[in-house]
Motif scaffolding. Structure first.
Motif, PDB file in Angstrom:
ATOM      1  N   ALA A  58      -7.790  22.102 -13.630  1.00 16.14           N
ATOM      2  CA  ALA A  58      -8.411  21.986 -14.865  1.00 16.14           C
ATOM      3  C   ALA A  58     -10.062  22.576 -15.166  1.00 16.14           C
ATOM      4  O   ALA A  58     -10.605  23.548 -15.373  1.00 16.14           O
ATOM      5  N   LEU A  59     -10.322  21.482 -14.262  1.00 22.71           N
ATOM      6  CA  LEU A  59     -12.285  21.330 -14.196  1.00 22.71           C
ATOM      7  C   LEU A  59     -12.229  23.012 -13.404  1.00 22.71           C
ATOM      8  O   LEU A  59     -13.453  23.714 -13.977  1.00 22.71           O
ATOM      9  N   ILE A  60     -11.613  22.778 -12.737  1.00 16.83           N
ATOM     10  CA  ILE A  60     -12.183  24.467 -11.363  1.00 16.83           C
ATOM     11  C   ILE A  60     -12.324  25.139 -12.357  1.00 16.83           C
ATOM     12  O   ILE A  60     -12.999  26.633 -11.826  1.00 16.83           O
ATOM     13  N   LEU A  61     -10.847  25.552 -12.704  1.00 16.92           N
ATOM     14  CA  LEU A  61     -10.776  26.609 -13.342  1.00 16.92           C
ATOM     15  C   LEU A  61     -12.162  26.676 -15.040  1.00 16.92           C
ATOM     16  O   LEU A  61     -12.919  28.116 -15.234  1.00 16.92           O
ATOM     17  N   SER A  62     -12.038  25.908 -15.254  1.00 21.29           N
ATOM     18  CA  SER A  62     -13.223  25.198 -16.442  1.00 21.29           C
ATOM     19  C   SER A  62     -14.251  26.166 -16.092  1.00 21.29           C
ATOM     20  O   SER A  62     -15.110  26.555 -16.701  1.00 21.29           O
ATOM     21  N   SER A  63     -14.996  25.536 -14.646  1.00 15.34           N
ATOM     22  CA  SER A  63     -16.037  25.514 -14.202  1.00 15.34           C
ATOM     23  C   SER A  63     -16.267  26.994 -13.597  1.00 15.34           C
ATOM     24  O   SER A  63     -17.398  28.208 -14.537  1.00 15.34           O
ATOM     25  N   VAL A  64     -15.239  27.607 -13.654  1.00 22.21           N
ATOM     26  CA  VAL A  64     -15.666  29.438 -13.337  1.00 22.21           C
ATOM     27  C   VAL A  64     -15.292  30.161 -14.603  1.00 22.21           C
ATOM     28  O   VAL A  64     -16.294  31.324 -14.458  1.00 22.21           O
ATOM     29  N   VAL A  65     -14.343  29.949 -15.578  1.00 20.36           N
ATOM     30  CA  VAL A  65     -14.592  30.544 -17.053  1.00 20.36           C
ATOM     31  C   VAL A  65     -16.444  30.375 -17.829  1.00 20.36           C
ATOM     32  O   VAL A  65     -16.755  31.343 -17.620  1.00 20.36           O
ATOM     33  N   PHE A  66     -16.156  29.238 -16.988  1.00 22.44           N
ATOM     34  CA  PHE A  66     -18.243  28.946 -18.220  1.00 22.44           C
ATOM     35  C   PHE A  66     -19.077  29.342 -17.607  1.00 22.44           C
ATOM     36  O   PHE A  66     -20.119  30.028 -17.472  1.00 22.44           O
ATOM     37  N   SER A  67     -18.684  29.760 -15.410  1.00 21.10           N
ATOM     38  CA  SER A  67     -20.306  31.001 -14.334  1.00 21.10           C
ATOM     39  C   SER A  67     -19.615  31.917 -14.702  1.00 21.10           C
ATOM     40  O   SER A  67     -20.831  33.268 -15.286  1.00 21.10           O
ATOM     41  N   PRO A  72     -22.791  34.263 -18.588  1.00 19.96           N
ATOM     42  CA  PRO A  72     -23.286  35.268 -19.098  1.00 19.96           C
ATOM     43  C   PRO A  72     -23.781  35.773 -20.436  1.00 19.96           C
ATOM     44  O   PRO A  72     -24.506  36.779 -21.050  1.00 19.96           O
ATOM     45  N   VAL A  73     -22.804  35.625 -21.362  1.00 17.48           N
ATOM     46  CA  VAL A  73     -22.738  36.007 -22.915  1.00 17.48           C
ATOM     47  C   VAL A  73     -23.642  35.310 -23.298  1.00 17.48           C
ATOM     48  O   VAL A  73     -24.496  36.014 -24.147  1.00 17.48           O
ATOM     49  N   THR A  74     -24.113  34.219 -22.886  1.00 17.50           N
ATOM     50  CA  THR A  74     -25.046  33.129 -24.023  1.00 17.50           C
ATOM     51  C   THR A  74     -26.785  33.885 -23.239  1.00 17.50           C
ATOM     52  O   THR A  74     -26.874  34.231 -24.660  1.00 17.50           O
ATOM     53  N   VAL A  75     -26.808  33.749 -21.987  1.00 23.27           N
ATOM     54  CA  VAL A  75     -27.373  34.631 -21.545  1.00 23.27           C
ATOM     55  C   VAL A  75     -28.490  35.604 -21.764  1.00 23.27           C
ATOM     56  O   VAL A  75     -29.108  36.392 -22.777  1.00 23.27           O
ATOM     57  N   GLU A  76     -27.301  37.027 -22.217  1.00 22.16           N
ATOM     58  CA  GLU A  76     -27.626  38.041 -23.063  1.00 22.16           C
ATOM     59  C   GLU A  76     -27.671  37.900 -24.119  1.00 22.16           C
ATOM     60  O   GLU A  76     -28.287  38.828 -25.004  1.00 22.16           O
ATOM     61  N   THR A  77     -26.741  36.842 -24.942  1.00 23.91           N
ATOM     62  CA  THR A  77     -26.758  36.785 -26.474  1.00 23.91           C
ATOM     63  C   THR A  77     -28.635  36.435 -27.091  1.00 23.91           C
ATOM     64  O   THR A  77     -29.526  37.120 -27.811  1.00 23.91           O
ATOM     65  N   ARG A 104     -22.161  39.809 -30.572  1.00 20.34           N
ATOM     66  CA  ARG A 104     -20.169  39.932 -30.640  1.00 20.34           C
ATOM     67  C   ARG A 104     -20.559  41.031 -29.373  1.00 20.34           C
ATOM     68  O   ARG A 104     -19.567  41.301 -29.179  1.00 20.34           O
ATOM     69  N   HIS A 105     -21.365  41.726 -29.445  1.00 18.44           N
ATOM     70  CA  HIS A 105     -21.524  43.221 -27.915  1.00 18.44           C
ATOM     71  C   HIS A 105     -21.605  42.335 -26.266  1.00 18.44           C
ATOM     72  O   HIS A 105     -20.499  42.527 -25.932  1.00 18.44           O
ATOM     73  N   ALA A 106     -22.360  40.783 -26.178  1.00 23.30           N
ATOM     74  CA  ALA A 106     -22.042  40.575 -25.802  1.00 23.30           C
ATOM     75  C   ALA A 106     -21.393  39.517 -24.767  1.00 23.30           C
ATOM     76  O   ALA A 106     -19.945  38.745 -23.809  1.00 23.30           O
ATOM     77  N   LEU A 107     -19.906  39.258 -26.306  1.00 26.13           N
ATOM     78  CA  LEU A 107     -19.209  38.656 -25.676  1.00 26.13           C
ATOM     79  C   LEU A 107     -18.134  39.676 -25.097  1.00 26.13           C
ATOM     80  O   LEU A 107     -17.342  39.267 -24.459  1.00 26.13           O
ATOM     81  N   ILE A 108     -18.044  40.424 -26.045  1.00 25.19           N
ATOM     82  CA  ILE A 108     -16.963  41.570 -26.126  1.00 25.19           C
ATOM     83  C   ILE A 108     -16.882  42.193 -23.991  1.00 25.19           C
ATOM     84  O   ILE A 108     -16.572  42.048 -23.506  1.00 25.19           O
ATOM     85  N   ARG A 109     -18.889  41.908 -24.240  1.00 27.12           N
ATOM     86  CA  ARG A 109     -18.993  42.550 -22.564  1.00 27.12           C
ATOM     87  C   ARG A 109     -17.898  41.373 -21.616  1.00 27.12           C
ATOM     88  O   ARG A 109     -17.767  42.126 -20.999  1.00 27.12           O
ATOM     89  N   GLY A 110     -18.418  40.058 -21.881  1.00 27.68           N
ATOM     90  CA  GLY A 110     -18.054  39.440 -21.258  1.00 27.68           C
ATOM     91  C   GLY A 110     -16.762  39.090 -20.839  1.00 27.68           C
ATOM     92  O   GLY A 110     -16.384  38.780 -19.158  1.00 27.68           O
ATOM     93  N   LEU A 111     -15.671  39.137 -21.626  1.00 25.70           N
ATOM     94  CA  LEU A 111     -14.000  39.550 -21.523  1.00 25.70           C
ATOM     95  C   LEU A 111     -14.556  40.090 -21.165  1.00 25.70           C
ATOM     96  O   LEU A 111     -13.344  40.082 -20.443  1.00 25.70           O
TER      97      LEU A 111
END
Length: 267
Positions: A58-67, A72-77, A104-111
């Motif tokens: 679970a921690l590894i998966l969280s690390s991957v999703v975070f990275s 990317p979504v946070t940086v672009e926003t 909103r745009h950054a989130l859509i692009r990130g997902l």
């Protein structure tokens, strides 16, 4: 190059990024995200030796999703469409209307980026980008964004000025009634004339010279070329404005100096 008309009827010339530039920026972003994910996974593996396998996964998966998504979504926003790869390649993500992107745009692009870049090893992103004129990937199409070139060659700044044979006339001419809107249109023509087709350039110069002539007296010498006329009027208008500004600064400085010299007594 694409043209966007703003609410003030101003035409903006924007240059979408090429496929190669986008690909290079994307590669740099992917490398930075993968490196971050690997570092976090190593940190998790080191710090969670006492946890069971499910918690570690679970921690590894969280690390991957975070990275690959959250960062990317946070940086672009926060940067309004920039990232490490885009900074290196001189690109920025903007809305289709040329405005800055939001969360909103950054989130859509990130997902969608996680799907088209990582889950398909970039195949979906490349396939979609190759078949549209702005090299948009799927996330851009859904979010209504595209990548804009910011590092473009600067256009030469052309200073309008009176030709030598028109200087005596324009120095005595009354040009104070030229409206600002007319002067701006003429100034835009001067800056962009070298890009225009010859016939369009001649016609536009004649039209603007005729419009300026309504507010300028006396008329120029016979045989004056419209472009020379426009340059003379705009150049003299600029020079007179600079003189007025310098005189105003001198008056303000004189008044300030006199005020400092006045004796003040405490009541």
């Amino acid at each position: 190059m694409s043209s966007i008309i703003t609410g003030e009827a101003v035409v903006l010339e924007l240059r979408p990024a090429s496929f190669a530039a986008r690909a290079l920026g994307l590669i740099l972003d992917v490398i930075s995200q993968v490196v971050l994910a690997i570092l976090l996974i190593i940190l998790v593996a080191t710090a969670s030796q006492d946890l069971d396998d499910a918690a570690i996964q679970a921690l590894i998966l969280s690390s991957v999703v975070f990275s690959v998504v959250i960062v990317p979504v946070t940086v672009e926003t926060l940067t309004r469409g920039r990232s490490l790869g885009k900074l290196a390649t001189g690109l920025r993500i903007v809305r289709d209307d040329g405005g800055s992107i939001r969360f909103r745009h950054a989130l859509i692009r990130g997902l969608l980026g996680f799907l088209e870049i990582y889950m398909t090893f970039g195949g979906l992103a490349i396939g979609v980008a190759l078949f549209n004129d702005k090299s948009k990937r799927l996330g851009d199409i859904v979010a209504g964004t595209y990548s804009l070139r910011q590092r473009v060659p600067s256009k030469p700044r052309i200073m309008p000025m009176a030709p030598h044979h028109l200087q005596p006339w324009v120095a005595m001419a009354d040009i104070g009634r030229v409206p600002d809107a007319t002067a701006r249109r003429a100034g835009t023509f001067v800056q962009q004339a070298y890009l225009m087709a010859p016939a369009s350039r001649v016609n536009m110069a004649a039209s603007l010279a005729s419009e300026l002539a309504r507010y300028v007296a006396p008329p120029p010498p016979a045989g004056t070329i419209p472009e020379d006329y426009i340059g003379a009027v705009l150049g003299e208008r600029r020079n007179r404005e600079l003189v007025r500004l310098r005189q105003a600064e001198q008056r303000n400085a004189t008044i300030g100096e006199r005020l400092r010299k006045l004796p003040f007594t405490d009541s």
